[in-house]
Design a protein around this motif. Structure first.
Motif, PDB file in Angstrom:
ATOM      1  N   SER A  49       0.840  -1.430  -0.086  1.00 10.06           N
ATOM      2  CA  SER A  49      -0.148  -0.318  -0.050  1.00 10.06           C
ATOM      3  C   SER A  49       1.133   0.890   0.112  1.00 10.06           C
ATOM      4  O   SER A  49       1.314   1.386   1.334  1.00 10.06           O
ATOM      5  CB  SER A  49      -1.091   0.182   1.006  1.00 10.06           C
ATOM      6  OG  SER A  49      -1.752  -0.710   1.315  1.00 10.06           O
ATOM      7  N   LEU A  52      -1.090   7.027  -3.744  1.00  9.13           N
ATOM      8  CA  LEU A  52      -0.401   7.736  -5.404  1.00  9.13           C
ATOM      9  C   LEU A  52      -1.970   9.263  -5.546  1.00  9.13           C
ATOM     10  O   LEU A  52      -2.945   8.623  -5.493  1.00  9.13           O
ATOM     11  CB  LEU A  52      -1.270   7.087  -6.582  1.00  9.13           C
ATOM     12  CG  LEU A  52      -0.799   7.448  -7.034  1.00  9.13           C
ATOM     13  CD1 LEU A  52       0.425   7.033  -7.978  1.00  9.13           C
ATOM     14  CD2 LEU A  52      -1.517   5.597  -8.782  1.00  9.13           C
ATOM     15  N   ASP A  53      -1.089  10.364  -5.678  1.00 15.01           N
ATOM     16  CA  ASP A  53      -1.470  11.590  -5.554  1.00 15.01           C
ATOM     17  C   ASP A  53      -2.767  11.892  -4.427  1.00 15.01           C
ATOM     18  O   ASP A  53      -3.755  12.009  -4.296  1.00 15.01           O
ATOM     19  CB  ASP A  53      -2.488  11.907  -6.753  1.00 15.01           C
ATOM     20  CG  ASP A  53      -1.501  11.935  -8.065  1.00 15.01           C
ATOM     21  OD1 ASP A  53      -0.278  12.542  -8.356  1.00 15.01           O
ATOM     22  OD2 ASP A  53      -1.738  11.451  -9.509  1.00 15.01           O
ATOM     23  N   ARG A  55      -4.381   9.435  -2.294  1.00 13.09           N
ATOM     24  CA  ARG A  55      -4.713   8.101  -2.170  1.00 13.09           C
ATOM     25  C   ARG A  55      -4.281   7.140  -1.857  1.00 13.09           C
ATOM     26  O   ARG A  55      -3.433   6.362  -3.327  1.00 13.09           O
ATOM     27  CB  ARG A  55      -6.668   8.221  -3.682  1.00 13.09           C
ATOM     28  CG  ARG A  55      -6.680   9.272  -3.685  1.00 13.09           C
ATOM     29  CD  ARG A  55      -7.531   9.806  -4.925  1.00 13.09           C
ATOM     30  NE  ARG A  55      -9.169   9.044  -4.688  1.00 13.09           N
ATOM     31  CZ  ARG A  55      -9.877   8.474  -5.427  1.00 13.09           C
ATOM     32  NH1 ARG A  55      -9.272   8.073  -6.579  1.00 13.09           N
ATOM     33  NH2 ARG A  55     -10.717   7.649  -4.665  1.00 13.09           N
ATOM     34  N   LEU A  56      -5.164   5.957  -1.327  1.00  9.88           N
ATOM     35  CA  LEU A  56      -4.522   5.325  -0.934  1.00  9.88           C
ATOM     36  C   LEU A  56      -4.533   3.817  -1.961  1.00  9.88           C
ATOM     37  O   LEU A  56      -6.207   3.006  -2.669  1.00  9.88           O
ATOM     38  CB  LEU A  56      -5.290   4.526   0.602  1.00  9.88           C
ATOM     39  CG  LEU A  56      -4.751   3.093   1.007  1.00  9.88           C
ATOM     40  CD1 LEU A  56      -3.563   3.390   1.002  1.00  9.88           C
ATOM     41  CD2 LEU A  56      -5.857   2.080   2.050  1.00  9.88           C
ATOM     42  N   VAL A  57      -3.838   3.504  -2.470  1.00  2.20           N
ATOM     43  CA  VAL A  57      -3.470   2.230  -3.881  1.00  2.20           C
ATOM     44  C   VAL A  57      -2.163   0.680  -3.536  1.00  2.20           C
ATOM     45  O   VAL A  57      -1.643   1.170  -2.794  1.00  2.20           O
ATOM     46  CB  VAL A  57      -3.098   2.539  -4.641  1.00  2.20           C
ATOM     47  CG1 VAL A  57      -4.621   3.931  -5.837  1.00  2.20           C
ATOM     48  CG2 VAL A  57      -2.370   3.626  -4.977  1.00  2.20           C
ATOM     49  N   CYS A  58      -3.109  -0.083  -4.152  1.00  2.00           N
ATOM     50  CA  CYS A  58      -1.732  -1.285  -4.478  1.00  2.00           C
ATOM     51  C   CYS A  58      -0.767  -0.521  -5.123  1.00  2.00           C
ATOM     52  O   CYS A  58      -1.166  -0.415  -6.612  1.00  2.00           O
ATOM     53  CB  CYS A  58      -1.892  -2.087  -4.582  1.00  2.00           C
ATOM     54  SG  CYS A  58      -3.184  -2.862  -3.294  1.00  2.00           S
ATOM     55  N   VAL A  62      -0.047  -0.302 -10.185  1.00  2.00           N
ATOM     56  CA  VAL A  62       0.271   0.686 -10.761  1.00  2.00           C
ATOM     57  C   VAL A  62       1.504   0.546 -11.045  1.00  2.00           C
ATOM     58  O   VAL A  62       2.167  -0.064 -11.351  1.00  2.00           O
ATOM     59  CB  VAL A  62       0.856   1.825  -9.777  1.00  2.00           C
ATOM     60  CG1 VAL A  62       1.093   3.163 -10.191  1.00  2.00           C
ATOM     61  CG2 VAL A  62      -0.846   2.614  -8.134  1.00  2.00           C
ATOM     62  N   SER A  70       2.985  11.737 -11.192  1.00  2.00           N
ATOM     63  CA  SER A  70       1.637  11.219 -10.120  1.00  2.00           C
ATOM     64  C   SER A  70       3.133  11.361  -9.078  1.00  2.00           C
ATOM     65  O   SER A  70       4.168  11.263  -9.158  1.00  2.00           O
ATOM     66  CB  SER A  70       1.531  10.219  -9.688  1.00  2.00           C
ATOM     67  OG  SER A  70       0.386  10.193 -11.274  1.00  2.00           O
ATOM     68  N   SER A 109      -2.335   2.152   5.825  1.00  2.00           N
ATOM     69  CA  SER A 109      -3.763   1.822   5.641  1.00  2.00           C
ATOM     70  C   SER A 109      -4.348   2.983   6.535  1.00  2.00           C
ATOM     71  O   SER A 109      -5.665   3.258   6.686  1.00  2.00           O
ATOM     72  CB  SER A 109      -4.117   0.426   4.793  1.00  2.00           C
ATOM     73  OG  SER A 109      -3.919   0.176   4.004  1.00  2.00           O
ATOM     74  N   ALA A 128     -11.836  -0.124   6.324  1.00  2.00           N
ATOM     75  CA  ALA A 128     -11.048   0.445   5.802  1.00  2.00           C
ATOM     76  C   ALA A 128      -9.234  -1.052   6.071  1.00  2.00           C
ATOM     77  O   ALA A 128      -8.497  -0.092   5.267  1.00  2.00           O
ATOM     78  CB  ALA A 128     -10.291   1.614   6.999  1.00  2.00           C
TER      79      ALA A 128
END
Ligand code: FAD
Ligand code: FES
Ligand code: FES
Lengths: 155, 279
Positions: A49, A52-53, A55-58, A62, A70, A109, A128
């Motif tokens: 985690s 990215l800009d 926001r939480l992403v994997c 990406v 970014s 997270s 969450a």
């Protein structure tokens, strides 16, 4: 392979990368930042985690080359952030860390949740953290850590 | 592999052979595991032309809108889509995955697809030749097969506001991070006196349960479209049976055909009870 420049933790970084490389691979193998963990490479475990800009992403989902332009923040980049520090303290105190492999992902997270919501109820907490897997703790102590961190941040 | 980060719709559509990359939650799994090696990937993430979220008599959600933003934009509107978006993956997946990606992949288990079928939504496709509108009922042709031509972008999906009597249900082993064993959307458009039931993950495409729809229409007709519907046990059971009868499930690692049929009947009954209450 070609050279790839990205914005990671507030600095411009550059390394050689294969065009199809994931951001996670680039962070670990290209840049030698091993805080984001690699376990599944399919978005299932959350140990990679990152933000990215904002926001939480994997990071494993990406495409590194598509993240040019970014702003990327990894667990390393959260050092010094007071919310993250509260989460880290609570994880230690509540015994939310065993082998520690999942910990960076959970911390990212949880910090993301607590930035948006200082008073999560039980369901919000579970939702969450639903994208993070832990094979050791059985989650109860991680939930306890989340409650402690939230309480500390509200105080 | 060549990668282009498109900054406009024009750039995105420049190469008709290119493979689009939005949230990457389907495509990158394939790339990571060496199953997919597209020659040219065009990233469309964040393109403002794909970012519409207009909610009103006509609802429009851009192909590039991720699930977290779908939830923010819809609020209480089009509740079946809200409920479906809520079940997708995890926060990480919902922050990345898009409606356009769900339609691009067109898996029979895609959670937004039965909802788009039950909303009678239109898929708006964009190519250099212009815009093309395809009703969802003609969009999905089979597992991972759709009417979308190579190089065509899902620009948006649109539907007429069908009111609040809607439900989405999904069966799986957890509340999160689950590919549907079966899913179901029921839309009761009370103003237009229409009922649509769509089933996912129980056939090669999304299946409309037409006989179940007829039965439910009769029930609403009888009890009054503007009033809450409390069907008898027998009527609810029959509705479930008809929905299950429309399913064409297979046995696979996620569930047996027998279980899938059973769970469709249960979900259909519950969906009818929930939508019936909302008038
Ligand atoms: C851990 C995990 C959990 C998941 N859980 C669920 C779930 O619960 N329910 C569910 O339905 N899905 C789930 N998925 C699948 C996936 O998240 C969804 O299908 C999502 O909608 C894909 O969107 P994306 O933007 O990430 O697509 P991408 O991976 O970027 O693209 C997918 C495909 O669609 C094409 N495409 C993307 N955008 C467009 C566009 N605008 N126009 C035309 N083609 C386009 C791409 O070329 C590609 O072929 C899950 C995936 C993962 C990894
Ligand atoms: S390695 Fe990215 S989610 Fe598991
Ligand atoms: S502490 Fe070992 S996986 Fe979570």
């Amino acid at each position: 392979m070609s050279s790839l420049r990205l914005h990671v933790n507030g600095e411009e970084v550059e390394a050689e990368a294969w065009e199809g490389e994931s951001l996670l691979y680039f962070l670990r193998e290209g840049l030698g930042r091993f805080g984001s963990k690699n376990a599944c490479e399919q978005g299932e475990c959350g140990s990679c985690s990152v933000l990215l800009d904002g926001r939480l992403v994997c990071a494993c989902l990406v495409l590194a080359a598509a993240a040019a332009g970014s702003e990327i923040v990894t667990i390393e980049g959260l050092a010094g952030d007071p919310i993250t520090a509260a989460v880290q303290r609570a994880m230690v105190e509540a015994g939310g860390v065993q082998c520690g492999f999942c910990t960076p992902g959970f911390v990212v997270s949880l910090a993301d949740l607590l930035r948006r919501n200082r008073n999560p109820d039980e369901y919000e907490l579970r939702e969450a953290l639903s994208g993070n897997l832990c094979r050791c703790t059985g989650y109860l102590r991680i939930f306890e850590a989340a409650r402690r961190a939230a309480a500390e941040l509200r105080a | 592999m060549k990668v282009t980060v498109a900054r406009s719709l024009e750039e995105a559509l420049a190469d008709p052979e290119a493979i689009f990359l939005a949230g990457g939650t389907d495509l990158m799994v394939g790339v990571n595991f060496g199953r997919e090696r597209p020659e040219h990937v065009v990233s469309i993430r964040g393109l403002s032309e794909l970012g519409d979220t207009s909610v009103g008599e006509r609802v429009r959600i851009g192909g590039g809108v991720d699930y977290t933003r779908v939830l923010d934009a819809l609020g209480e509107h089009s509740p079946a889509l809200v409920q479906a978006a809520r079940t997708i993956g995890s926060p990480q997946i919902r922050n990345a995955g898009t409606i356009g990606g769900n339609l691009g992949t067109c898996s029979p288990a895609g959670d937004t697809l039965p909802v788009l079928a039950a909303l009678d939504a239109e898929v708006i496709l964009r190519s250099p030749a212009g815009e093309r509108r395809v009703p969802f009922s003609e969009f999905m042709l089979g597992p991972r097969k759709s009417a979308r031509r190579p190089g065509e972008l899902v620009e948006a999906v649109e539907w007429l506001d069908a009111g609040p009597s809607q439900a989405f249900l999904k069966a799986g082993t957890r509340n999160a991070m689950v590919i549907a064993v079966a899913n179901l959307a029921l839309v009761v458009d009370r103003a237009r006196k229409a009922v649509r039931v769509a089933l996912g993950s129980v056939g090669p495409t999304i299946i409309r349960a037409l006989e179940a729809e007829d039965l439910a229409r009769g029930l609403f007709e009888e009890s009054g479209w503007e009033r809450p519907l409390r069907p008898s046990q027998a009527a609810a059971a029959r509705f479930g049976e008809l929905a299950a009868g429309a399913a064409r499930p297979i046995d696979d690692q996620r569930g047996s055909a027998i279980y899938r049929r059973h769970v469709v009947a249960v979900m259909a009954r519950r969906a009818l009870a929930r939508t019936g209450e909302v008038a």
